[in-house]
Design a protein around this motif. Structure first.
Motif, short mmCIF file in Angstrom:
data_model
loop_
_atom_site.label_atom_id
_atom_site.label_comp_id
_atom_site.label_asym_id
_atom_site.label_seq_id
_atom_site.Cartn_x
_atom_site.Cartn_y
_atom_site.Cartn_z
N THR A 119 -14.15 67.37 27.04
CA THR A 119 -14.95 67.81 25.90
C THR A 119 -14.09 68.67 24.98
N MET A 120 -14.32 68.54 23.67
CA MET A 120 -13.48 69.23 22.68
C MET A 120 -13.80 70.72 22.61
N PRO A 121 -12.78 71.59 22.68
CA PRO A 121 -13.03 73.02 22.51
C PRO A 121 -13.50 73.32 21.07
N LEU A 122 -14.29 74.38 20.91
CA LEU A 122 -14.87 74.70 19.60
C LEU A 122 -13.80 74.94 18.52
N ASN A 123 -12.69 75.60 18.91
CA ASN A 123 -11.67 75.86 17.88
C ASN A 123 -11.05 74.57 17.35
N ASP A 124 -10.87 73.57 18.24
CA ASP A 124 -10.36 72.27 17.77
C ASP A 124 -11.40 71.58 16.89
N LEU A 125 -12.66 71.70 17.28
CA LEU A 125 -13.72 71.06 16.50
C LEU A 125 -13.73 71.61 15.07
N TYR A 126 -13.65 72.93 14.94
CA TYR A 126 -13.67 73.53 13.61
C TYR A 126 -12.41 73.18 12.82
N ALA A 127 -11.27 73.13 13.52
CA ALA A 127 -10.02 72.77 12.84
C ALA A 127 -10.12 71.32 12.33
N ALA A 128 -10.74 70.45 13.13
CA ALA A 128 -10.91 69.05 12.70
C ALA A 128 -11.79 68.99 11.45
N CYS A 129 -12.90 69.74 11.47
CA CYS A 129 -13.83 69.74 10.33
C CYS A 129 -13.12 70.20 9.06
N ASP A 130 -12.29 71.24 9.19
CA ASP A 130 -11.59 71.76 8.01
C ASP A 130 -10.54 70.77 7.51
N SER A 131 -9.86 70.08 8.46
CA SER A 131 -8.79 69.14 8.08
C SER A 131 -9.32 67.97 7.27
N ILE A 132 -10.56 67.62 7.52
CA ILE A 132 -11.14 66.46 6.82
C ILE A 132 -11.00 66.63 5.31
N PHE A 133 -11.12 67.87 4.85
CA PHE A 133 -11.09 68.12 3.41
C PHE A 133 -9.68 68.09 2.84
N ASP A 134 -8.65 67.93 3.69
CA ASP A 134 -7.29 67.71 3.18
C ASP A 134 -7.22 66.39 2.42
N SER A 135 -8.09 65.45 2.79
CA SER A 135 -8.09 64.15 2.12
C SER A 135 -8.66 64.30 0.73
N ASN A 136 -8.10 63.54 -0.22
CA ASN A 136 -8.62 63.58 -1.59
C ASN A 136 -9.77 62.63 -1.82
N ALA A 137 -10.14 61.87 -0.79
CA ALA A 137 -11.18 60.85 -0.99
C ALA A 137 -12.47 61.50 -1.50
N PRO A 138 -13.05 60.97 -2.58
CA PRO A 138 -14.28 61.56 -3.11
C PRO A 138 -15.48 61.30 -2.19
N ALA A 139 -15.41 60.21 -1.42
CA ALA A 139 -16.51 59.88 -0.50
C ALA A 139 -15.96 59.89 0.93
N LEU A 140 -16.59 60.69 1.78
CA LEU A 140 -16.11 60.83 3.16
C LEU A 140 -17.20 60.38 4.12
N THR A 141 -16.80 59.57 5.11
CA THR A 141 -17.72 59.25 6.20
C THR A 141 -17.24 59.99 7.43
N ILE A 142 -18.12 60.76 8.04
CA ILE A 142 -17.76 61.48 9.27
C ILE A 142 -18.59 60.89 10.40
N GLU A 143 -17.88 60.28 11.35
CA GLU A 143 -18.57 59.56 12.42
C GLU A 143 -18.28 60.24 13.75
N PHE A 144 -19.33 60.50 14.51
CA PHE A 144 -19.18 61.10 15.84
C PHE A 144 -19.24 59.97 16.87
N GLN A 145 -18.16 59.89 17.68
CA GLN A 145 -18.06 58.84 18.70
C GLN A 145 -17.92 59.49 20.05
N GLY A 146 -17.92 58.68 21.11
CA GLY A 146 -17.75 59.25 22.44
C GLY A 146 -17.03 58.30 23.36
N GLY A 147 -17.43 58.34 24.67
CA GLY A 147 -18.59 58.96 25.27
C GLY A 147 -19.86 58.86 24.43
N ASP A 148 -20.78 59.74 24.74
CA ASP A 148 -22.01 59.81 23.97
C ASP A 148 -22.10 61.19 23.32
#
Ligand code: SF4
Length: 478
Positions: A119-148
């Motif tokens: 399972t992902m530690p919370l600090n990695d989860l937040y770092a991932a969320c912040d990194s998403i905005f490094d992309s210049n794409a005007p439309a972003l799809t954020i998909e949660f996969q697993g596991g479940d």
């Protein structure tokens, strides 16, 4: 005034009784033997004027001297096919946990419910969320996969809230998707998902007898729980809040019609007939669980015929793989399906933030890591997008997916829409640069393109209308 014209680049392929020619813009024409020979001989002027006009409008021929307008149009048509690669990663997959209630024999990644080490530690989860905005794409799809992911709803909720808060400033167009069995879905989750416009994606492998066998749980009721989840989502989030896809297992091969019928009965507007991936555990158990491409082809064609039959009866049902291929053939606006992009969309239009703290270029690449091959890791979560894109592995993926670097693809008639898939080559042959024709990816897509060009040629007007509706970019899943 003398009319003269010259040939533009194109490729030819024999499809039984007819030849298929595809120009560099991705436009096509069907030719008989004599017409194909004229083209091959570089003598299109010997063709009837109507055929010459068709060839010209489809960018096989250009007038001499060439008009600026037509050169610009050709450049724009080529460019539209690569539009999705220009904006930066737009699909961001977060894998919060590998835990899953199912124990599917062919599953590459899932871990039992009591397994807490995946399972992902919370600090990695937040770092991932912040990194998403490094992309210049005007439309972003954020998909949660697993596991479940719903087994760690707390992490899904925390990520969505963090991204939503950041987006107050960023103002991007954001779409959330949670891929889940839906067994854990409850009304509180539905309320939260409705508030943040979260779509749900689930797996449905057919009616109860097939689904429960394919996706076993200790209580042997995975079908019943998934159907309950679909109902709950529709009731609380919205009629179109949930979609489903299926994985073709060995036991599915004999039952294409009942699988399709189940989707129609459940009023699902689309079905994705996915072949079993060769990655991971499934590869180790190939003799017991696997099947040949030929077996999949027979299954797929029977299922496709059944889907078309439902549509003829007035029940709209779209096959996602068909939509991906038809989008390439019939629409000038490419939907950017990641496996059929040159250079590859893996790492360029998709990034995966995995529970193990690393960023991968695609979902398949992180699955490969579960089998011990971590060679496709781009870097640690939190690494800047610029660094990930400059990483040696990302550069290798780009080089290995260029049509011009592949002898097989350079002369392939489908090269305006397809490309070598280095992730598939690495998984199957442990070599990013393996010849395209030796990969399952190439063999499957060669067959799929052949199939749909043949079917388009034979289609009546009603069927062509259906194919065009499936080909619309909006209707094609990523
Ligand atoms: S991967 Fe295969 S089907 Fe695709 S362009 Fe290359 S040779 Fe053609």
């Amino acid at each position: 005034m003398t009319y003269s014209s010259s040939l533009l680049p194109y490729n030819l392929r024999c499809l039984g009784e007819h030849w298929l020619a595809v120009s560099s813009s991705g436009d096509h024409i069907f030719l008989d033997d004599a017409e194909a020979e004229s083209l091959r001989a570089g003598d299109p002027q010997s063709l009837p004027l109507s055929t010459q006009a068709a060839l010209k409008s489809r960018f096989f021929l250009r007038s001499e001297p060439e008009s600026l307008g037509s050169a610009r149009l050709l450049a724009a048509r080529r460019s539209a096919r690569h539009e999705t690669l220009k904006t930066g990663p737009s699909l961001h997959i977060i894998v919060p946990t590998l835990q899953c209630a199912h124990s599917c024999q062919y599953c590459q990644v899932s871990r039992a419910l009591e397994d807490n080490g995946h399972t992902m530690p919370l600090n990695d989860l937040y770092a991932a969320c912040d990194s998403i905005f490094d992309s210049n794409a005007p439309a972003l799809t954020i998909e949660f996969q697993g596991g479940d992911p719903l087994l760690r709803y707390d992490l899904v909720q925390a990520a969505i809230l963090r991204i939503v808060a950041r987006n107050e400033v960023e103002k991007r167009s954001i779409r959330f998707v949670v891929a889940s069995t839906l067994h854990q879905l409850n009304e509180d989750m539905c309320d939260f998902f409705k508030q943040h416009q979260v779509y749900l994606s689930t797996s449905l492998d057919g009616p109860a007898s097939l689904h429960n066998q394919n996706r076993p749980t200790p209580t042997r009721d995975s079908y019943q729980k998934t159907i309950r989840g679909i109902g709950l989502a529709r009731q609380h989030i919205g009629k179109d809040s949930v979609s489903a896809l299926m994985t073709t297992a060995q036991i599915s091969l004999k039952h294409p019609e009942v699988i399709v019928d189940e989707y129609a009965y459940q009023q699902l507007p689309e079905i994705f007939l996915r072949p079993l991936s060769l990655y991971g555990f499934a590869k180790r158990n190939q003799t017991r669980l696997g099947y040949t491409l030929n077996q999949f082809q027979m299954f797929y064609e029977r299922a496709l015929d059944r889907i078309i039959e439902w549509n003829r009866r007035g029940v709209y049902l779209r096959e996602v793989y068909a939509s991906i291929i038809l989008n390439k053939i019939l629409s000038p606006f490419d939907n950017g399906y990641v496996d059929l992009q040159s250079p590859t969309g893996a790492g360029s239009s998709v990034l995966v933030y995995n529970y193990d703290g690393y960023v991968y270029p695609s979902d398949e690449a992180r699955m490969l890591a579960e089998t011990g091959d971590t060679s496709l890791r781009l870097g640690k979560i939190g690494t800047s997008l610029a660094k990930l894109q400059e990483s040696p592995i990302q550069q290798s993926l780009i080089q290995a997916s260029l049509i011009e670097h592949s002898r097989d693809c350079r002369t392939c008639v489908y090269n305006p829409f397809c490309s070598p898939n280095p992730v598939d080559a690495q998984a199957q042959l442990h070599d990013l640069y393996a010849p395209a024709s030796s990969t399952e990816h190439c063999q499957r897509h060669l067959w799929l393109f052949d199939l749909f060009y043949r079917r388009i040629r034979q289609a009546d007007d009603n069927l062509l209308d259906l194919y065009y509706s499936w080909a619309q970019p909006d209707s094609v899943g990523e």
